[in-house]
Write a protein that holds these residues in place. Sequence first.
Motif, mmCIF file in Angstrom:
data_model
loop_
_atom_site.group_PDB
_atom_site.id
_atom_site.type_symbol
_atom_site.label_atom_id
_atom_site.label_comp_id
_atom_site.label_asym_id
_atom_site.label_seq_id
_atom_site.Cartn_x
_atom_site.Cartn_y
_atom_site.Cartn_z
ATOM 1 N N LEU A 47 18.482 1.470 10.092
ATOM 2 C CA LEU A 47 17.193 2.097 10.707
ATOM 3 C C LEU A 47 16.465 2.485 8.844
ATOM 4 O O LEU A 47 17.316 2.351 7.432
ATOM 5 C CB LEU A 47 17.812 3.487 10.285
ATOM 6 C CG LEU A 47 16.432 4.466 10.230
ATOM 7 C CD1 LEU A 47 15.800 3.866 12.229
ATOM 8 C CD2 LEU A 47 16.821 6.374 10.705
ATOM 9 N N MET A 48 15.171 1.920 8.485
ATOM 10 C CA MET A 48 14.654 1.873 7.956
ATOM 11 C C MET A 48 13.051 3.012 7.732
ATOM 12 O O MET A 48 12.316 3.095 8.748
ATOM 13 C CB MET A 48 13.909 0.425 7.587
ATOM 14 C CG MET A 48 12.683 0.631 6.009
ATOM 15 S SD MET A 48 12.380 -1.417 6.730
ATOM 16 C CE MET A 48 12.497 -2.202 4.573
ATOM 17 N N HIS A 49 12.573 3.168 6.197
ATOM 18 C CA HIS A 49 11.569 4.146 6.555
ATOM 19 C C HIS A 49 11.003 3.789 5.123
ATOM 20 O O HIS A 49 10.705 3.211 4.451
ATOM 21 C CB HIS A 49 11.429 5.472 6.162
ATOM 22 C CG HIS A 49 11.874 6.216 7.685
ATOM 23 N ND1 HIS A 49 12.407 7.818 7.172
ATOM 24 C CD2 HIS A 49 12.464 5.575 8.508
ATOM 25 C CE1 HIS A 49 12.770 7.722 8.277
ATOM 26 N NE2 HIS A 49 11.684 6.731 9.445
ATOM 27 N N VAL A 50 9.334 3.601 5.008
ATOM 28 C CA VAL A 50 8.559 3.363 4.407
ATOM 29 C C VAL A 50 7.286 4.310 4.273
ATOM 30 O O VAL A 50 7.314 4.405 5.060
ATOM 31 C CB VAL A 50 7.740 1.300 4.289
ATOM 32 C CG1 VAL A 50 8.793 0.692 4.851
ATOM 33 C CG2 VAL A 50 6.842 1.123 5.709
ATOM 34 N N TYR A 51 7.318 3.797 2.810
ATOM 35 C CA TYR A 51 6.349 4.854 2.682
ATOM 36 C C TYR A 51 5.457 5.038 2.481
ATOM 37 O O TYR A 51 5.191 4.474 1.230
ATOM 38 C CB TYR A 51 6.819 6.251 1.139
ATOM 39 C CG TYR A 51 8.113 6.830 1.842
ATOM 40 C CD1 TYR A 51 8.966 7.215 3.315
ATOM 41 C CD2 TYR A 51 9.370 6.461 0.986
ATOM 42 C CE1 TYR A 51 10.373 7.175 3.188
ATOM 43 C CE2 TYR A 51 10.702 6.210 0.791
ATOM 44 C CZ TYR A 51 10.866 6.905 2.451
ATOM 45 O OH TYR A 51 12.069 7.285 2.684
ATOM 46 N N VAL A 52 3.929 5.320 2.606
ATOM 47 C CA VAL A 52 2.205 4.716 2.473
ATOM 48 C C VAL A 52 2.008 6.129 1.714
ATOM 49 O O VAL A 52 1.776 6.820 2.764
ATOM 50 C CB VAL A 52 1.942 3.917 3.710
ATOM 51 C CG1 VAL A 52 0.343 3.444 2.837
ATOM 52 C CG2 VAL A 52 2.468 3.143 3.878
ATOM 53 N N ASP A 53 0.709 5.939 0.834
ATOM 54 C CA ASP A 53 -0.304 7.258 0.371
ATOM 55 C C ASP A 53 -0.631 7.774 1.153
ATOM 56 O O ASP A 53 -1.739 6.332 1.677
ATOM 57 C CB ASP A 53 0.331 6.698 -1.216
ATOM 58 C CG ASP A 53 -0.932 7.769 -1.567
ATOM 59 O OD1 ASP A 53 -0.685 8.841 -1.559
ATOM 60 O OD2 ASP A 53 -2.312 7.963 -1.826
ATOM 61 N N LYS A 54 -1.290 8.264 2.002
ATOM 62 C CA LYS A 54 -1.980 9.222 2.871
ATOM 63 C C LYS A 54 -3.756 8.704 1.925
ATOM 64 O O LYS A 54 -4.922 7.456 2.662
ATOM 65 C CB LYS A 54 -2.385 10.035 3.283
ATOM 66 C CG LYS A 54 -0.941 10.195 4.187
ATOM 67 C CD LYS A 54 -0.941 11.565 4.308
ATOM 68 C CE LYS A 54 -0.396 11.957 5.954
ATOM 69 N NZ LYS A 54 -0.194 13.894 6.283
ATOM 70 N N ALA A 55 -3.894 8.799 0.882
ATOM 71 C CA ALA A 55 -5.349 8.972 0.511
ATOM 72 C C ALA A 55 -5.742 6.932 -0.139
ATOM 73 O O ALA A 55 -6.330 6.659 -0.390
ATOM 74 C CB ALA A 55 -5.184 9.477 -1.279
ATOM 75 N N THR A 56 -4.909 6.711 -0.664
ATOM 76 C CA THR A 56 -4.935 5.098 -1.407
ATOM 77 C C THR A 56 -4.205 3.800 -0.061
ATOM 78 O O THR A 56 -4.775 2.817 0.068
ATOM 79 C CB THR A 56 -3.989 5.101 -2.822
ATOM 80 O OG1 THR A 56 -2.587 4.977 -2.350
ATOM 81 C CG2 THR A 56 -4.335 5.892 -3.688
ATOM 82 N N ARG A 57 -3.553 4.124 0.493
ATOM 83 C CA ARG A 57 -3.373 3.762 1.792
ATOM 84 C C ARG A 57 -2.274 2.230 0.792
ATOM 85 O O ARG A 57 -1.743 1.598 1.798
ATOM 86 C CB ARG A 57 -3.784 2.781 2.533
ATOM 87 C CG ARG A 57 -4.712 3.391 3.066
ATOM 88 C CD ARG A 57 -6.069 2.434 3.837
ATOM 89 N NE ARG A 57 -4.997 1.604 5.018
ATOM 90 C CZ ARG A 57 -5.842 1.860 6.197
ATOM 91 N NH1 ARG A 57 -5.820 3.184 6.337
ATOM 92 N NH2 ARG A 57 -5.130 1.436 6.865
ATOM 93 N N ARG A 58 -1.661 2.598 -0.125
ATOM 94 C CA ARG A 58 -0.898 2.124 -1.611
ATOM 95 C C ARG A 58 0.907 2.140 -0.655
ATOM 96 O O ARG A 58 1.205 3.555 -0.213
ATOM 97 C CB ARG A 58 -1.420 2.157 -2.413
ATOM 98 C CG ARG A 58 -2.060 1.878 -2.646
ATOM 99 C CD ARG A 58 -2.323 1.343 -5.107
ATOM 100 N NE ARG A 58 -3.632 1.126 -5.387
ATOM 101 C CZ ARG A 58 -3.715 1.677 -6.549
ATOM 102 N NH1 ARG A 58 -2.628 2.224 -7.490
ATOM 103 N NH2 ARG A 58 -4.665 0.929 -6.914
ATOM 104 N N PHE A 59 1.764 1.205 -0.834
ATOM 105 C CA PHE A 59 3.026 1.125 -0.471
ATOM 106 C C PHE A 59 3.578 2.148 -1.965
ATOM 107 O O PHE A 59 3.122 1.086 -2.914
ATOM 108 C CB PHE A 59 3.772 -0.430 -0.295
ATOM 109 C CG PHE A 59 5.429 0.000 -0.047
ATOM 110 C CD1 PHE A 59 5.859 0.614 0.266
ATOM 111 C CD2 PHE A 59 5.522 -1.137 -1.090
ATOM 112 C CE1 PHE A 59 7.545 0.507 -0.161
ATOM 113 C CE2 PHE A 59 7.058 -0.905 -1.528
ATOM 114 C CZ PHE A 59 7.602 -0.127 -0.871
#
Length: 465
Positions: free
Chosen positions: A394-406
């Motif tokens: 199981l994998m979770h990748v986190y992406v910043d809402k404001a910049t869309r950056r990983f």
Amino acid sequence: MKTIKIDVAVIGAGSAGLPAYRAAKAAGASALLIEGGPYGTTCARVGCMPSKLLIAAAEAAHAASSTAPFGVHVDGAIRIDGREVMRRVKSERDRFVGFVVDSVEGIPAEDRVIGYAKFIDDNWLQVGDHTRVQARSVVIATGSSPYVPAMYRALGDRAIVNDDVFSWDDLPRKIAVIGAGVIGLELSQALARLGVDVTVLGARGRVGPLTDPAIRDYAQKVFSDALHFEPRAEVEAATRDGDTVHLRYRASDGTLVDDSYDYVLVTAGRRPNMGRLALGNTTLELDSHGMPVYDPVTLQAGAHPVFIAGDANGVLPLLHEAADEGRAAGSNAARYPNVAPLVRRAPISVLFSDPGIAMVGARHADLAAGSFVAGEVSFEDQGRSRVMLRNRGLMHVYVDKATRRFVGAEWIGPDAEHIAHLLAWALQMNLTVDAMLDMPFYHPVVEEGLRTALRNAAALLKAEH
């Protein structure tokens, strides 16, 4: 008593000390490398390399016993010869150590001193009972050692640390592993696959380095299916009877358990090696643990010409981080007082289990709630993973809402060590989720699972708007 005057004295010839010495020399300074123990880094002697040799043997045993679902049958029992396993582990380990020793012995003899160093004052060191060193700057790169609580020290040689595993001539019958961190889980799974009866006793629900609750829970189930894993155990007593250790512990469900083992493998963390340095003889500011207070950006202890690198500072006990810190510390020591900040690479951490565990960038625990989305993928139905019957993860990748950056990821799954590098590169390049999805993905590969997680993150961002 011999006296040496030098620009930079480096205490410790390990994964941080060697790069520190070379960086100081490259900066034009005279430098002295001081080592109290045998040459050969922790990684080569008792860490990265011998543990991966043991894991490789375990993977071979597991593969040999797992062919039937493919229609490939190995008739008869799979025989694991513990003596042959350990013979190869030690032989190849010694080969890796030999490479390091050759490298150190290639350093000019006048730049090397054998013996434990301690401070006489801020700028003077005594090495053993034979040499005094006056240094303009000092790099402390003394590494770390396993921590063994008093309860287990009382068991004598039946309580061991990871260093001791690699001196075995044969595999034991049954062991208890105290601690569910990276070292504990790697060695536990490897030994279990090699036929050892293994019980892992964690203390706080920890599963390796994971902080994402969903990923941690999934990983806990994976390990619980493979061996006896108690993530929240409380050990109440540890006693020895001859060559047998008796443990009494309260299991995760509250049950009181009494059991016996050949050894207790203690993987309760590591502590910086500062005890021999006589830091009380200096004017360095020390914290409540006797550690010099230092700047993690420059590695400098206060305003003093003392720099702390690698496991000795207790920040990021990873080989590549130690090497980077060593180079920065050596360079700053040579150029003192003109010190420069250490530019760290994207954080990357790997646990060599099966399936593998990896973390890149920001941990889930460090991210502000509501500031990110988590794209998810299960590897249970991921095409290539299922083809290989390695479809757990199981994998979770986190992406910043404001910049869309990983910004980070935590996961357990197949080929985690390789996917971790792709994500670390993406993080260091400040890529957005959109730029990452524009990258090529071949078919059929495990990396398509990563693409699914990224797509899910992008969909969540779209839904937010």
